[in-house]
Design a protein around this motif. Structure first.
Motif, PDB file in Angstrom:
ATOM      1  N   LEU A  73       0.833  -1.205   0.000  1.00  0.00           N
ATOM      2  CA  LEU A  73       0.000   0.000   0.000  1.00  0.00           C
ATOM      3  C   LEU A  73       0.869   1.257   0.000  1.00  0.00           C
ATOM      4  CD1 LEU A  73      -2.935  -0.825   2.420  1.00  0.00           C
ATOM      5  CD2 LEU A  73      -3.091  -0.279   0.006  1.00  0.00           C
ATOM      6  N   ALA A  74       1.947   1.231   0.763  1.00  0.00           N
ATOM      7  CA  ALA A  74       2.853   2.375   0.780  1.00  0.00           C
ATOM      8  C   ALA A  74       3.478   2.584  -0.593  1.00  0.00           C
ATOM      9  CB  ALA A  74       3.937   2.174   1.836  1.00  0.00           C
ATOM     10  N   ASP A  75       3.891   1.493  -1.243  1.00  0.00           N
ATOM     11  CA  ASP A  75       4.465   1.615  -2.586  1.00  0.00           C
ATOM     12  C   ASP A  75       3.443   2.166  -3.573  1.00  0.00           C
ATOM     13  OD1 ASP A  75       6.983   0.832  -1.917  1.00  0.00           O
ATOM     14  OD2 ASP A  75       6.809  -1.211  -2.695  1.00  0.00           O
ATOM     15  N   ALA A  76       2.223   1.667  -3.513  1.00  0.00           N
ATOM     16  CA  ALA A  76       1.181   2.156  -4.427  1.00  0.00           C
ATOM     17  C   ALA A  76       0.917   3.641  -4.194  1.00  0.00           C
ATOM     18  CB  ALA A  76      -0.097   1.340  -4.249  1.00  0.00           C
ATOM     19  N   GLY A  77       0.883   4.048  -2.934  1.00  0.00           N
ATOM     20  CA  GLY A  77       0.683   5.467  -2.634  1.00  0.00           C
ATOM     21  C   GLY A  77       1.832   6.323  -3.112  1.00  0.00           C
ATOM     22  N   LEU A  78       3.058   5.841  -2.930  1.00  0.00           N
ATOM     23  CA  LEU A  78       4.217   6.603  -3.397  1.00  0.00           C
ATOM     24  C   LEU A  78       4.242   6.705  -4.915  1.00  0.00           C
ATOM     25  CD1 LEU A  78       7.009   5.366  -0.970  1.00  0.00           C
ATOM     26  CD2 LEU A  78       6.006   7.646  -1.091  1.00  0.00           C
ATOM     27  N   VAL A  79       3.862   5.625  -5.608  1.00  0.00           N
ATOM     28  CA  VAL A  79       3.805   5.680  -7.076  1.00  0.00           C
ATOM     29  C   VAL A  79       2.733   6.676  -7.518  1.00  0.00           C
ATOM     30  CG1 VAL A  79       3.203   4.353  -9.138  1.00  0.00           C
ATOM     31  CG2 VAL A  79       4.773   3.387  -7.469  1.00  0.00           C
ATOM     32  N   ARG A 111      10.854   4.071   3.875  1.00  0.00           N
ATOM     33  CA  ARG A 111      11.389   3.948   5.234  1.00  0.00           C
ATOM     34  C   ARG A 111      11.432   5.307   5.938  1.00  0.00           C
ATOM     35  NH1 ARG A 111      14.776  -0.186   2.985  1.00  0.00           N
ATOM     36  NH2 ARG A 111      16.360   1.359   2.471  1.00  0.00           N
ATOM     37  N   LEU A 112      11.863   6.343   5.226  1.00  0.00           N
ATOM     38  CA  LEU A 112      11.896   7.675   5.826  1.00  0.00           C
ATOM     39  C   LEU A 112      10.495   8.153   6.202  1.00  0.00           C
ATOM     40  CD1 LEU A 112      14.535   9.512   3.601  1.00  0.00           C
ATOM     41  CD2 LEU A 112      14.736   8.951   6.027  1.00  0.00           C
ATOM     42  N   LEU A 113       9.546   7.932   5.327  1.00  0.00           N
ATOM     43  CA  LEU A 113       8.174   8.335   5.595  1.00  0.00           C
ATOM     44  C   LEU A 113       7.589   7.540   6.759  1.00  0.00           C
ATOM     45  CD1 LEU A 113       6.085  10.293   4.479  1.00  0.00           C
ATOM     46  CD2 LEU A 113       5.289   8.482   2.982  1.00  0.00           C
ATOM     47  N   SER A 114       7.861   6.252   6.816  1.00  0.00           N
ATOM     48  CA  SER A 114       7.395   5.409   7.912  1.00  0.00           C
ATOM     49  C   SER A 114       8.010   5.854   9.239  1.00  0.00           C
ATOM     50  CB  SER A 114       7.748   3.956   7.621  1.00  0.00           C
ATOM     51  OG  SER A 114       7.406   3.137   8.692  1.00  0.00           O
ATOM     52  N   TRP A 115       9.286   6.171   9.233  1.00  0.00           N
ATOM     53  CA  TRP A 115       9.961   6.646  10.438  1.00  0.00           C
ATOM     54  C   TRP A 115       9.348   7.962  10.905  1.00  0.00           C
ATOM     55  CZ3 TRP A 115      12.957  11.164  10.726  1.00  0.00           C
ATOM     56  CH2 TRP A 115      13.608  11.351  11.941  1.00  0.00           C
ATOM     57  N   TYR A 116       9.107   8.881   9.960  1.00  0.00           N
ATOM     58  CA  TYR A 116       8.545  10.190  10.298  1.00  0.00           C
ATOM     59  C   TYR A 116       7.139  10.048  10.874  1.00  0.00           C
ATOM     60  CZ  TYR A 116       6.665  14.864   9.768  1.00  0.00           C
ATOM     61  OH  TYR A 116       6.064  16.067  10.007  1.00  0.00           O
ATOM     62  N   ILE A 117       6.304   9.253  10.237  1.00  0.00           N
ATOM     63  CA  ILE A 117       4.930   9.073  10.721  1.00  0.00           C
ATOM     64  C   ILE A 117       4.939   8.378  12.082  1.00  0.00           C
ATOM     65  CG2 ILE A 117       2.760   7.860  10.281  1.00  0.00           C
ATOM     66  CD1 ILE A 117       3.198   8.481   7.303  1.00  0.00           C
ATOM     67  N   GLY A 118       5.806   7.388  12.257  1.00  0.00           N
ATOM     68  CA  GLY A 118       5.924   6.720  13.545  1.00  0.00           C
ATOM     69  C   GLY A 118       6.326   7.677  14.652  1.00  0.00           C
ATOM     70  N   ARG A 119       7.253   8.563  14.350  1.00  0.00           N
ATOM     71  CA  ARG A 119       7.669   9.577  15.329  1.00  0.00           C
ATOM     72  C   ARG A 119       6.524  10.493  15.692  1.00  0.00           C
ATOM     73  NH1 ARG A 119      11.479  13.452  13.375  1.00  0.00           N
ATOM     74  NH2 ARG A 119      11.008  14.719  15.153  1.00  0.00           N
ATOM     75  N   ARG A 120       5.762  10.914  14.683  1.00  0.00           N
ATOM     76  CA  ARG A 120       4.625  11.816  14.939  1.00  0.00           C
ATOM     77  C   ARG A 120       3.556  11.141  15.780  1.00  0.00           C
ATOM     78  NH1 ARG A 120       3.812  16.687  11.947  1.00  0.00           N
ATOM     79  NH2 ARG A 120       2.022  16.649  13.308  1.00  0.00           N
ATOM     80  N   VAL A 121       3.244   9.879  15.479  1.00  0.00           N
ATOM     81  CA  VAL A 121       2.229   9.153  16.237  1.00  0.00           C
ATOM     82  C   VAL A 121       2.706   8.934  17.666  1.00  0.00           C
ATOM     83  CG1 VAL A 121       1.036   6.939  16.442  1.00  0.00           C
ATOM     84  CG2 VAL A 121       1.131   8.084  14.241  1.00  0.00           C
ATOM     85  N   SER A 122       3.967   8.569  17.866  1.00  0.00           N
ATOM     86  CA  SER A 122       4.502   8.369  19.212  1.00  0.00           C
ATOM     87  C   SER A 122       4.454   9.654  20.020  1.00  0.00           C
ATOM     88  CB  SER A 122       5.940   7.865  19.150  1.00  0.00           C
ATOM     89  OG  SER A 122       5.989   6.601  18.570  1.00  0.00           O
ATOM     90  N   ALA A 123       4.838  10.751  19.404  1.00  0.00           N
ATOM     91  CA  ALA A 123       4.807  12.038  20.105  1.00  0.00           C
ATOM     92  C   ALA A 123       3.378  12.415  20.459  1.00  0.00           C
ATOM     93  CB  ALA A 123       5.449  13.123  19.238  1.00  0.00           C
TER      94      ALA A 123
END
Length: 169
Positions: A73-79, A111-123
């Protein structure tokens, strides 16, 4: 914060694109610049078609196998986003579009987008709430929600019937 960032992006990106196009035009000439923009768009359309089919096929296979299609799903969204950027005329949007669409750069962006979103959700969870939607239901009841008991839940209430003249009984 997000509306301000989007407003600035939509305001400043066209100015940046025009500036870069003028600079490239001064460097290589007007017609070669137009030809380069057309060539990027044609190459981008071909890559979008190829990578879009690949992403769709991977998504269908994962759904067919009963797996969780998070990467697909992430790949499809990025494409999809990369395709929109590639079809927008300009060198800056084409650069980011190629980053999102090419198969050897897409995993890094994912991976960068996943890391960023994970950081935002954790915060947001540490602050006690999420601004962009409540995901607490995914993890069980929240702090103010009672534990559901066994069996069906009963909601107490009163039924008020209206008759035909609109009077309540």
């Amino acid at each position: 914060m997000l509306p301000v960032v989007l407003f600035l992006a939509f305001l400043l990106l066209p100015v940046l694109e025009i500036y870069v196009i003028i600079q490239v035009g001064e460097l290589i000439g007007g017609w070669p610049t137009v030809a380069l923009l057309l060539a990027e768009s044609l190459l981008g359309a071909w890559i979008i078609r190829h990578e879009g089919r690949r992403a769709w096929r991977a998504l269908k296979e994962t759904f067919g196998g009963g797996g969780m299609p998070d990467r697909e799903l992430a790949d499809a969204g990025l494409v999809l986003v990369g395709g929109a950027l590639l079809l927008t005329p300009g060198f800056v949007t084409d650069f980011f579009g190629f980053l999102f669409v090419l198969p050897f750069t897409r995993p890094l962006v994912r991976r960068l987008l996943s890391w960023y979103i994970g950081r935002r959700v954790s915060a947001a969870r540490r602050r006690g709430g999420l601004r962009f939607g409540d995901l607490s239901g995914m993890y069980g009841p929240g702090a103010n929600e009672p534990e559901p008991g066994p069996g069906p839940q009963v909601v107490r209430g009163e039924v008020i019937e209206d008759d035909r003249q609109g009077e309540r009984r």
